[in-house]
Design an enzyme around this catalytic site. Sequence first.
Site, short mmCIF file in Angstrom:
data_model
loop_
_atom_site.label_atom_id
_atom_site.label_comp_id
_atom_site.label_asym_id
_atom_site.label_seq_id
_atom_site.Cartn_x
_atom_site.Cartn_y
_atom_site.Cartn_z
N LYS A 11 10.88 -5.09 7.63
CA LYS A 11 9.44 -5.34 7.71
C LYS A 11 9.16 -6.41 8.80
CE LYS A 11 8.91 -3.65 3.08
NZ LYS A 11 8.21 -3.70 1.80
N GLU A 98 2.70 0.53 3.19
CA GLU A 98 2.00 -0.63 3.76
C GLU A 98 1.18 -0.20 4.98
OE1 GLU A 98 5.42 -3.19 4.01
OE2 GLU A 98 5.40 -3.40 1.84
N GLU A 168 8.62 6.25 -2.54
CA GLU A 168 8.38 4.82 -2.74
C GLU A 168 7.10 4.63 -3.54
OE1 GLU A 168 10.68 2.30 0.21
OE2 GLU A 168 8.72 2.67 1.08
N GLY A 174 8.07 -4.37 -3.54
CA GLY A 174 7.92 -5.82 -3.46
C GLY A 174 7.43 -6.47 -4.75
N SER A 214 11.76 -2.29 -4.79
CA SER A 214 12.47 -3.32 -5.58
C SER A 214 13.92 -2.94 -5.90
CB SER A 214 11.70 -3.64 -6.87
OG SER A 214 10.43 -4.18 -6.55
P1 PGA Z 1 11.14 -3.70 -1.47
O1 PGA Z 1 10.48 -2.79 -0.32
O2 PGA Z 1 12.57 -3.30 -1.59
O3 PGA Z 1 10.96 -5.10 -1.01
O4 PGA Z 1 10.37 -3.41 -2.74
C1 PGA Z 1 10.83 -1.45 -0.19
C2 PGA Z 1 10.06 -0.82 0.94
O5 PGA Z 1 8.89 -1.13 1.13
O6 PGA Z 1 10.61 -0.01 1.70
#
Ligand code: PGA
Length: 262
Positions: A11, A98, A168, A174, A214
């Site tokens: 990210k 996102e 996802e 997150g 996560s």
């Molecule tokens: P995360 O993000 O493992 O921090 O939950 C996963 C992603 O957005 O690909």
Amino acid sequence: MARTTVIANWKMHGTQAEALALARGVRRLVGNRFPAVEVVLAPPFTSLETVRRALRGSRLHLSAQNLHWQPQGAFTGEVGADMLGDAGCSHVIVGHSERRRLFGETDRDVGRKLAAALEASLKPVLCIGETLQERRAGRMRRILSAQLSGALKGVSKSVNEILTVAYEPVWAIGTGKNATPAQAAEAHGWIRRGLARRLGEAPAREIPILYGGSVTPHNAPELAAVAEVDGVLVGGASLDPRSFAAIVSAFAANDTPRTEDA
Ligand code: PGA
């Protein structure tokens, strides 16, 4: 049989020095030790070149986190698919939640981006997933189908050779709240059927369907044990080379026959 794949999505994190340290750490701990797992790192644009150099001569792959669907032009702040290929990327993440949620990307935009990635021979990692509200309203399947349709519209059947899909669920990203193995199995099964309807049974079986949201070294083994889960897309835990390597190792350990071949 779908290829086991583990992708690090860094990210918007890290200076070039931090990216270099992270890439070197992953190379040291993962390197070529897990030949059955395709391992991909997706740093921010600014660190692509740094990470490309750090990975040179290894089996680790480089990905971008986003692209624009036009090859070039007056699109301030955007980057086209050929430019990413030129920067050493083999993969590109498309339609991350996102991007959809914070930057207004629609299913149509995602479809255009996917087509642009294919045109440039970049391997797209298509992200789809429902919000908590949609799940609670019993709309998960409908949302996943709509996102698949939008992204795969007009795409040729041979896309199975280079496409990866990541399930996802937005509520798991997150938040520290990952999907249970049963929830992942149900969603992945539905996505596999959706791919089969659009591309045919045999091609659909070859497309890795990753889980994301996560993922940690702690929950990776139980996710790796789910036959329908062909790998993971890791955000937060990929910022620590040891955590990320432990997740890769969990999937390597479980690389016995997967999906429908089990
Ligand atoms: P995360 O993000 O493992 O921090 O939950 C996963 C992603 O957005 O690909």
